[in-house]
Design a protein around this motif. Structure first.
Motif, PDB file in Angstrom:
ATOM      1  N   LEU A  19      59.822  12.855  17.213  1.00  0.00           N
ATOM      2  CA  LEU A  19      60.062  14.241  16.796  1.00  0.00           C
ATOM      3  C   LEU A  19      61.202  14.859  17.603  1.00  0.00           C
ATOM      4  O   LEU A  19      62.042  15.576  17.050  1.00  0.00           O
ATOM      5  CB  LEU A  19      58.798  15.077  16.962  1.00  0.00           C
ATOM      6  N   ARG A  20      61.218  14.588  18.904  1.00  0.00           N
ATOM      7  CA  ARG A  20      62.279  15.121  19.753  1.00  0.00           C
ATOM      8  C   ARG A  20      63.643  14.592  19.307  1.00  0.00           C
ATOM      9  O   ARG A  20      64.605  15.344  19.211  1.00  0.00           O
ATOM     10  CB  ARG A  20      62.018  14.750  21.216  1.00  0.00           C
ATOM     11  N   VAL A  21      63.732  13.311  19.003  1.00  0.00           N
ATOM     12  CA  VAL A  21      64.996  12.717  18.544  1.00  0.00           C
ATOM     13  C   VAL A  21      65.418  13.328  17.219  1.00  0.00           C
ATOM     14  O   VAL A  21      66.589  13.685  17.041  1.00  0.00           O
ATOM     15  CB  VAL A  21      64.871  11.174  18.439  1.00  0.00           C
ATOM     16  N   LEU A  22      64.481  13.463  16.281  1.00  0.00           N
ATOM     17  CA  LEU A  22      64.819  14.073  14.997  1.00  0.00           C
ATOM     18  C   LEU A  22      65.291  15.507  15.166  1.00  0.00           C
ATOM     19  O   LEU A  22      66.280  15.922  14.552  1.00  0.00           O
ATOM     20  CB  LEU A  22      63.606  14.055  14.066  1.00  0.00           C
ATOM     21  N   ARG A  29      67.916  23.939  15.085  1.00  0.00           N
ATOM     22  CA  ARG A  29      66.658  23.632  15.785  1.00  0.00           C
ATOM     23  C   ARG A  29      65.459  24.092  14.969  1.00  0.00           C
ATOM     24  O   ARG A  29      64.415  24.369  15.500  1.00  0.00           O
ATOM     25  CB  ARG A  29      66.650  24.326  17.155  1.00  0.00           C
ATOM     26  N   ARG A  30      65.580  24.169  13.660  1.00  0.00           N
ATOM     27  CA  ARG A  30      64.522  24.673  12.790  1.00  0.00           C
ATOM     28  C   ARG A  30      63.406  23.671  12.528  1.00  0.00           C
ATOM     29  O   ARG A  30      62.292  24.051  12.187  1.00  0.00           O
ATOM     30  CB  ARG A  30      65.124  25.022  11.435  1.00  0.00           C
ATOM     31  N   LEU A  31      63.680  22.374  12.628  1.00  0.00           N
ATOM     32  CA  LEU A  31      62.716  21.358  12.234  1.00  0.00           C
ATOM     33  C   LEU A  31      61.363  21.557  12.903  1.00  0.00           C
ATOM     34  O   LEU A  31      60.322  21.586  12.239  1.00  0.00           O
ATOM     35  CB  LEU A  31      63.233  19.948  12.532  1.00  0.00           C
ATOM     36  N   PRO A  43      50.061  19.431  16.474  1.00  0.00           N
ATOM     37  CA  PRO A  43      49.788  19.369  17.922  1.00  0.00           C
ATOM     38  C   PRO A  43      50.947  18.797  18.744  1.00  0.00           C
ATOM     39  O   PRO A  43      51.251  19.292  19.831  1.00  0.00           O
ATOM     40  CB  PRO A  43      48.552  18.465  18.011  1.00  0.00           C
ATOM     41  N   ALA A  44      51.636  17.798  18.222  1.00  0.00           N
ATOM     42  CA  ALA A  44      52.791  17.240  18.940  1.00  0.00           C
ATOM     43  C   ALA A  44      53.948  18.236  18.937  1.00  0.00           C
ATOM     44  O   ALA A  44      54.664  18.379  19.939  1.00  0.00           O
ATOM     45  CB  ALA A  44      53.218  15.913  18.305  1.00  0.00           C
ATOM     46  N   VAL A  45      54.111  18.941  17.837  1.00  0.00           N
ATOM     47  CA  VAL A  45      55.180  19.942  17.723  1.00  0.00           C
ATOM     48  C   VAL A  45      54.954  21.076  18.719  1.00  0.00           C
ATOM     49  O   VAL A  45      55.883  21.509  19.397  1.00  0.00           O
ATOM     50  CB  VAL A  45      55.265  20.475  16.266  1.00  0.00           C
ATOM     51  N   TRP A  46      53.699  21.552  18.828  1.00  0.00           N
ATOM     52  CA  TRP A  46      53.424  22.647  19.760  1.00  0.00           C
ATOM     53  C   TRP A  46      53.772  22.249  21.184  1.00  0.00           C
ATOM     54  O   TRP A  46      54.328  23.032  21.943  1.00  0.00           O
ATOM     55  CB  TRP A  46      51.960  23.072  19.702  1.00  0.00           C
TER      56      TRP A  46
END
Length: 153
Positions: A19-22, A29-31, A43-46
């Motif tokens: 997710l960080r790479v994408l 930085r909207r993704l 949960p990973a995004v938060w």
């Protein structure tokens, strides 16, 4: 297609890294903000948004906090193994560590396999080793074997 590959990844640490790479590869930085309510990736995004200072931890609901806690536990489980996570939980939670893990297990985190491993490899051993303070109080004096016989004088 890339997001589906991230969703399908069985390792939470890799999910966060992908997710960080994408997010870094896209000009905006909207993704991550768009994925905040994703039932699998949320949960990973938060975690990533909080680490980047783009979201305040206090903005999460109680359920979201539990889901993010599960995400973090699963990551530690991957990196440190069950023994490492159990030791960390004992240091953090003391006698309440098992109850804390039970709350995390009830969070509804989408990683079914990871949550099963968390239950089997962490919660069960923790339940067996963490003793409630009231269980340590003896109900009889040491050496007592039942009722005392009354002495006759």
């Amino acid at each position: 297609m890339l997001l589906q590959a991230v969703r399908d990844c069985p390792f939470r640490t890799r999910v966060g890294a992908m997710l960080r790479v994408l997010a870094d590869a896209l000009p905006e930085r909207r993704l991550l903000h768009d994925l905040r309510h994703d039932p699998v990736l949320g949960p990973a995004v938060w975690t990533l948004l909080i680490d980047a200072g783009e979201m305040k931890p206090g903005s999460l609901s109680e359920r979201e906090n539990l889901l993010m806690g599960a995400e973090n536990f699963l990551s530690v489980l991957e990196l440190a193994g069950p023994e490492g996570l159990v030791e960390q939980l004992k240091r953090m939670g003391g006698g309440d560590a098992y109850e804390f893990v039970e709350a995390i297990l009830a969070s509804g985190h989408p990683d079914v396999v990871g949550m099963r491993e968390l239950r089997e490899l962490v919660a069960e051993p923790l339940r067996q080793t963490v003793r409630h303070p009231l269980r340590l109080v003896p109900t009889r004096p040491p050496g007592a074997r039942g009722r005392r016989k009354k002495r006759k004088h």
